[in-house]
Design a protein around this motif. Sequence first.
Motif, short mmCIF file in Angstrom:
data_model
loop_
_atom_site.label_atom_id
_atom_site.label_comp_id
_atom_site.label_asym_id
_atom_site.label_seq_id
_atom_site.Cartn_x
_atom_site.Cartn_y
_atom_site.Cartn_z
N GLN A 180 22.19 58.67 -48.79
CA GLN A 180 21.99 60.11 -48.88
C GLN A 180 23.09 60.77 -49.72
N GLU A 181 24.34 60.35 -49.52
CA GLU A 181 25.44 60.88 -50.35
C GLU A 181 25.25 60.51 -51.80
N CYS A 182 24.82 59.28 -52.05
CA CYS A 182 24.57 58.82 -53.42
C CYS A 182 23.52 59.70 -54.09
N GLN A 183 22.42 59.96 -53.40
CA GLN A 183 21.36 60.79 -53.96
C GLN A 183 21.88 62.21 -54.25
N ARG A 184 22.67 62.76 -53.33
CA ARG A 184 23.21 64.11 -53.51
C ARG A 184 24.11 64.15 -54.75
N LEU A 208 24.09 62.05 -57.38
CA LEU A 208 23.30 61.83 -58.60
C LEU A 208 22.65 63.13 -59.07
N ALA A 209 22.28 63.98 -58.14
CA ALA A 209 21.62 65.24 -58.49
C ALA A 209 22.59 66.23 -59.15
N THR A 210 23.89 65.94 -59.14
CA THR A 210 24.88 66.88 -59.69
C THR A 210 25.28 66.57 -61.12
N THR A 211 24.82 65.49 -61.68
CA THR A 211 25.24 65.12 -63.04
C THR A 211 24.01 64.80 -63.90
N PRO A 212 24.02 65.22 -65.17
CA PRO A 212 22.82 65.04 -66.00
C PRO A 212 22.78 63.75 -66.83
N VAL A 213 23.88 63.00 -66.87
CA VAL A 213 23.94 61.83 -67.76
C VAL A 213 24.39 60.61 -66.97
N GLY A 214 23.73 59.49 -67.26
CA GLY A 214 24.10 58.21 -66.67
C GLY A 214 23.93 57.11 -67.69
N ARG A 215 23.94 55.87 -67.24
CA ARG A 215 23.77 54.73 -68.12
C ARG A 215 22.75 53.78 -67.51
N ILE A 216 21.82 53.33 -68.35
CA ILE A 216 20.86 52.33 -67.91
C ILE A 216 21.33 50.97 -68.42
N VAL A 217 21.28 49.98 -67.55
CA VAL A 217 21.69 48.62 -67.90
C VAL A 217 20.44 47.75 -67.84
N HIS A 218 20.14 47.11 -68.96
CA HIS A 218 18.96 46.24 -69.03
C HIS A 218 19.31 45.03 -69.86
N THR A 219 18.35 44.14 -70.01
CA THR A 219 18.57 42.92 -70.79
C THR A 219 17.99 43.11 -72.18
N ARG A 220 18.80 42.78 -73.19
CA ARG A 220 18.37 42.85 -74.59
C ARG A 220 18.75 41.54 -75.26
N VAL A 231 12.45 47.88 -70.89
CA VAL A 231 12.62 48.07 -69.44
C VAL A 231 11.31 48.10 -68.66
N ASP A 232 10.18 48.31 -69.31
CA ASP A 232 8.92 48.45 -68.58
C ASP A 232 8.64 47.18 -67.78
N GLY A 233 8.63 47.31 -66.47
CA GLY A 233 8.37 46.18 -65.57
C GLY A 233 9.59 45.35 -65.23
N ALA A 234 10.74 45.69 -65.79
CA ALA A 234 11.96 44.90 -65.57
C ALA A 234 12.84 45.51 -64.48
N VAL A 235 13.61 44.66 -63.84
CA VAL A 235 14.62 45.15 -62.91
C VAL A 235 15.83 45.58 -63.74
N VAL A 236 16.29 46.80 -63.49
CA VAL A 236 17.41 47.37 -64.24
C VAL A 236 18.42 47.95 -63.26
N ALA A 237 19.57 48.29 -63.79
CA ALA A 237 20.56 49.04 -63.03
C ALA A 237 20.76 50.37 -63.74
N PHE A 238 21.04 51.37 -62.96
CA PHE A 238 21.34 52.70 -63.50
C PHE A 238 22.61 53.17 -62.82
N GLU A 239 23.56 53.66 -63.61
CA GLU A 239 24.84 54.09 -63.05
C GLU A 239 25.18 55.47 -63.55
N ALA A 240 25.66 56.31 -62.65
CA ALA A 240 26.18 57.62 -63.01
C ALA A 240 27.47 57.82 -62.24
N ASP A 241 28.34 58.63 -62.81
CA ASP A 241 29.62 58.84 -62.15
C ASP A 241 30.22 60.17 -62.56
N GLU A 242 31.29 60.50 -61.92
CA GLU A 242 32.09 61.67 -62.29
C GLU A 242 33.54 61.28 -62.03
#
Length: 146
Positions: free
Chosen positions: A13-17, A19-31, A64-75
Amino acid sequence: MYPNDGFRELDRQECQRLLATTPVGRIVHTRHALPAVLPVNFCLDDGGGVLLRTSAASELARAVDGAVVAFEADEVDAAAHSGWSVVVTGRATVVTDPAEHARLCRVGPRSWAPSPEEVFVRIEPELVTGRELAGGRTMYGARLAS
């Protein structure tokens, strides 16, 4: 995590709260069999999913379509030596339903680099983790002095 390392685990719940406060993050996928990290603007879906908007012709949409990815955001507050980081791990899918696409055009993230044809990518959160550091340097210095 080690006891007393200055970090506090965040619940979902804290994580979701946060995440809602920042507009930019990073997606991690396989290339090409290697990890790739891209900064993206995003918003949260009603169900807690992460929504991205990108060009339909982009390499990201295909990768990323159909792939498992990670998404990270921080402050981070460098002066106060504090901050938080949240990581969402889950399957990413390009939204193909026309009604859902139309809805997301109204409420979803706005592209910072618009293209003629855009798609939405939804990351369904399977694992959500986060941690917070509050005054890390001060805490470390206080431990040394005691």
